[in-house]
Motif scaffolding. Structure first.
Motif, PDB file in Angstrom:
ATOM      1  N   THR A   1       0.832  -1.207   0.000  1.00 32.71           N
ATOM      2  CA  THR A   1       0.000   0.000   0.000  1.00 32.71           C
ATOM      3  C   THR A   1       0.864   1.253   0.000  1.00 32.71           C
ATOM      4  OG1 THR A   1      -1.753  -1.145   1.217  1.00 32.71           O
ATOM      5  CG2 THR A   1      -1.804   1.252   1.223  1.00 32.71           C
ATOM      6  N   VAL A   2       1.871   1.263   0.876  1.00 32.99           N
ATOM      7  CA  VAL A   2       2.785   2.415   0.922  1.00 32.99           C
ATOM      8  C   VAL A   2       3.553   2.532  -0.389  1.00 32.99           C
ATOM      9  CG1 VAL A   2       4.751   3.431   2.118  1.00 32.99           C
ATOM     10  CG2 VAL A   2       2.983   2.261   3.426  1.00 32.99           C
ATOM     11  N   THR A   3       3.907   1.378  -0.951  1.00 34.64           N
ATOM     12  CA  THR A   3       4.604   1.378  -2.237  1.00 34.64           C
ATOM     13  C   THR A   3       3.758   2.037  -3.319  1.00 34.64           C
ATOM     14  OG1 THR A   3       5.867  -0.621  -1.724  1.00 34.64           O
ATOM     15  CG2 THR A   3       5.563  -0.099  -4.041  1.00 34.64           C
ATOM     16  N   GLU A   4       2.465   1.734  -3.337  1.00 33.24           N
ATOM     17  CA  GLU A   4       1.580   2.345  -4.334  1.00 33.24           C
ATOM     18  C   GLU A   4       1.514   3.858  -4.167  1.00 33.24           C
ATOM     19  OE1 GLU A   4       0.820   0.426  -6.580  1.00 33.24           O
ATOM     20  OE2 GLU A   4       1.043  -1.507  -5.575  1.00 33.24           O
ATOM     21  N   VAL A   5       1.587   4.325  -2.914  1.00 35.42           N
ATOM     22  CA  VAL A   5       1.616   5.776  -2.670  1.00 35.42           C
ATOM     23  C   VAL A   5       2.866   6.383  -3.302  1.00 35.42           C
ATOM     24  CG1 VAL A   5       1.776   7.576  -0.918  1.00 35.42           C
ATOM     25  CG2 VAL A   5       0.256   5.618  -0.553  1.00 35.42           C
ATOM     26  N   PHE A   6       4.006   5.721  -3.096  1.00 33.80           N
ATOM     27  CA  PHE A   6       5.254   6.205  -3.692  1.00 33.80           C
ATOM     28  C   PHE A   6       5.166   6.194  -5.221  1.00 33.80           C
ATOM     29  CE2 PHE A   6       7.554   4.784   0.331  1.00 33.80           C
ATOM     30  CZ  PHE A   6       7.723   6.078   0.781  1.00 33.80           C
ATOM     31  N   LEU A   7       4.555   5.151  -5.775  1.00 32.80           N
ATOM     32  CA  LEU A   7       4.442   5.062  -7.229  1.00 32.80           C
ATOM     33  C   LEU A   7       3.513   6.141  -7.779  1.00 32.80           C
ATOM     34  CD1 LEU A   7       4.205   1.188  -7.725  1.00 32.80           C
ATOM     35  CD2 LEU A   7       6.187   2.667  -8.071  1.00 32.80           C
ATOM     36  N   TYR A   8       2.463   6.460  -7.026  1.00 29.99           N
ATOM     37  CA  TYR A   8       1.564   7.538  -7.449  1.00 29.99           C
ATOM     38  C   TYR A   8       2.321   8.873  -7.469  1.00 29.99           C
ATOM     39  CZ  TYR A   8      -2.405  10.748  -7.515  1.00 29.99           C
ATOM     40  OH  TYR A   8      -3.276  11.757  -7.838  1.00 29.99           O
ATOM     41  N   VAL A   9       3.122   9.097  -6.425  1.00 28.83           N
ATOM     42  CA  VAL A   9       3.944  10.312  -6.375  1.00 28.83           C
ATOM     43  C   VAL A   9       4.925  10.316  -7.554  1.00 28.83           C
ATOM     44  CG1 VAL A   9       5.689  11.570  -5.050  1.00 28.83           C
ATOM     45  CG2 VAL A   9       3.726  10.560  -3.879  1.00 28.83           C
ATOM     46  N   ALA A  10       5.481   9.140  -7.865  1.00 23.68           N
ATOM     47  CA  ALA A  10       6.421   9.045  -8.983  1.00 23.68           C
ATOM     48  C   ALA A  10       5.768   9.476 -10.290  1.00 23.68           C
ATOM     49  CB  ALA A  10       6.938   7.611  -9.100  1.00 23.68           C
ATOM     50  N   LEU A  11       4.532   9.044 -10.509  1.00 16.67           N
ATOM     51  CA  LEU A  11       3.826   9.407 -11.735  1.00 16.67           C
ATOM     52  C   LEU A  11       3.565  10.907 -11.797  1.00 16.67           C
ATOM     53  CD1 LEU A  11       1.246   6.485 -11.984  1.00 16.67           C
ATOM     54  CD2 LEU A  11       3.052   6.999 -13.632  1.00 16.67           C
ATOM     55  N   ARG A  12       3.136  11.476 -10.691  1.00 14.37           N
ATOM     56  CA  ARG A  12       2.802  12.902 -10.666  1.00 14.37           C
ATOM     57  C   ARG A  12       4.044  13.782 -10.753  1.00 14.37           C
ATOM     58  NH1 ARG A  12      -1.835  12.911 -12.858  1.00 14.37           N
ATOM     59  NH2 ARG A  12      -3.591  12.225 -11.575  1.00 14.37           N
ATOM     60  N   ARG A  13       5.072  13.457  -9.968  1.00 18.89           N
ATOM     61  CA  ARG A  13       6.286  14.274  -9.970  1.00 18.89           C
ATOM     62  C   ARG A  13       7.053  14.120 -11.291  1.00 18.89           C
ATOM     63  NH1 ARG A  13       7.256  18.325  -6.818  1.00 18.89           N
ATOM     64  NH2 ARG A  13       9.487  17.885  -7.001  1.00 18.89           N
ATOM     65  N   GLY A  14       7.092  12.887 -11.802  1.00 17.39           N
ATOM     66  CA  GLY A  14       7.830  12.649 -13.033  1.00 17.39           C
ATOM     67  C   GLY A  14       7.178  13.257 -14.254  1.00 17.39           C
ATOM     68  N   GLY A  15       5.883  13.576 -14.160  1.00 15.26           N
ATOM     69  CA  GLY A  15       5.172  14.140 -15.303  1.00 15.26           C
ATOM     70  C   GLY A  15       5.209  15.649 -15.385  1.00 15.26           C
ATOM     71  N   LYS A  16       5.920  16.313 -14.453  1.00 24.84           N
ATOM     72  CA  LYS A  16       5.994  17.770 -14.485  1.00 24.84           C
ATOM     73  C   LYS A  16       6.716  18.251 -15.743  1.00 24.84           C
ATOM     74  CE  LYS A  16       7.187  20.000 -10.831  1.00 24.84           C
ATOM     75  NZ  LYS A  16       7.978  20.410  -9.654  1.00 24.84           N
TER      76      LYS A  16
END
Length: 331
Positions: A62-77
């Motif tokens: 679950t925590v990993t999915e949170v990190f992956l969601y952040v990865a998608l949002r931050r990486g798409g800037k």
């Protein structure tokens, strides 16, 4: 990969692919959170080490999915003056942190708790609730896994490669992480069920503890695979060899180009690629023709591979036909 085969460009626009990845991560995260809570209750009531390890597994996911969601949002800037090539590599950073959390939070707890159970030999309680939770969890994890599997299968078809090779080559670390984590979750549920069953049959908590250790080792393998993939991308991994050779052929195929002695590529993010090449132009062409050829090269490469964002060509001396082939990553 065979150099002679042409990789087709993906037909789906990148925003749709990103939205699909976000949806995959969100569904996996919600499923893991609900499953973790159920496993924790069942583990505490039954005293099963395997169930508690599975709860830790699901909480870590679950925590990993949170990190992956952040990865998608931050990486798409979008790119800016401070980061002219964009923020794509930040997605690799967060995905690497997610892999580390799986290693520490999931694998560490499971192995430690399994060893403790074997050494102390504590007796468990009624396992009926645990079996029910495991069955429901298998259905939920299976649903999440099938979504990730469909995404991997669809993407691999677009590139004309097998799903296995796609998972090895893709820079989309979020899809890779969800796929491997869901696979590990399904295997972990089977291991937990086997451990519980053997414990009930033999009356020995050894099997429950051993199951917990096996789950921890499984998480350790998954975390290691994901961490290595992200480290490679963070360092600056090249594109796959077949793509490298096709880029070299496209550049060499421009009429005024004599050779492409040096071709360098780098994955800037899940959907961004940089191409830099030393190109030997015909000595008789004018500066204007070189400029026109450079524009044509960029159009060709982007038409074939929409992920190519930057193309830098450096006019240089070379020998006719001496092209930089068989570079890139051969996995």
């Amino acid at each position: 990969m065979a150099a002679a085969t042409v990789l087709p460009a993906p037909s789906e626009p990148e925003p749709q692919a990103e939205n699909e990845s976000v949806g995959t991560v969100i569904i996996a995260g919600l499923a893991n959170l609900a499953i973790a809570a159920a496993k924790l209750v069942a583990g505490m009531l039954s005293g099963s080490a395997a169930m508690l390890s599975e709860a830790a597994h699901s909480f870590a996911d679950t925590v990993t999915e949170v990190f992956l969601y952040v990865a998608l949002r931050r990486g798409g800037k979008a790119a800016d003056e401070e980061h002219p090539f964009g923020y794509g590599k930040e997605s690799f950073v967060w995905a690497f942190i997610a892999a580390l959390f799986t290693f520490v939070g999931g694998a560490g707890f499971s192995i430690y708790h399994g060893v403790t159970t074997i050494m102390t030999g504590e007796e468990g309680g009624d396992y009926l609730l645990s079996y029910i939770v495991l069955a429901v969890s298998f259905v939920a994890e299976g649903t999440s896994f099938l979504r990730a599997k469909r995404q991997v299968a669809g993407a691999s078809r677009k590139w004309g490669i097998t799903p296995y090779r796609f998972l090895r080559l893709t820079p989309d670390t979020t899809v890779k992480a969800v796929y491997f984590e869901d696979s590990a979750a399904l295997i972990g549920l089977i291991l937990a069920a086997v451990g519980l069953g053997l414990t009930e049959l033999t009356g020995s908590e050894f099997w429950d503890g051993l199951s917990s250790i096996a789950i921890g080792l499984l998480l350790l393998v998954v975390a290691t695979i994901l961490a290595r993939a992200n480290v490679s991308l963070l360092v600056g991994r090249a594109v796959p060899r077949r793509m490298h050779n096709q880029i070299a052929d496209d550049l060499a195929g421009i009429p005024v180009v004599t050779s492409v002695p040096t071709l360098l590529t780098m994955q800037l993010g899940p959907g961004d690629i940089l191409v830099a090449a030393k190109v030997d132009f015909d000595d008789d062409v004018s500066g204007a023709e070189i400029e026109e050829a450079s524009d044509e090269a960029e159009r060709r490469l982007r038409a074939r591979y929409p992920g190519i964002r930057y193309v830098f060509l450096d006019p240089t001396r070379g020998k006719a036909g001496r092209n930089h082939r068989d570079g890139g990553v051969d996995l």
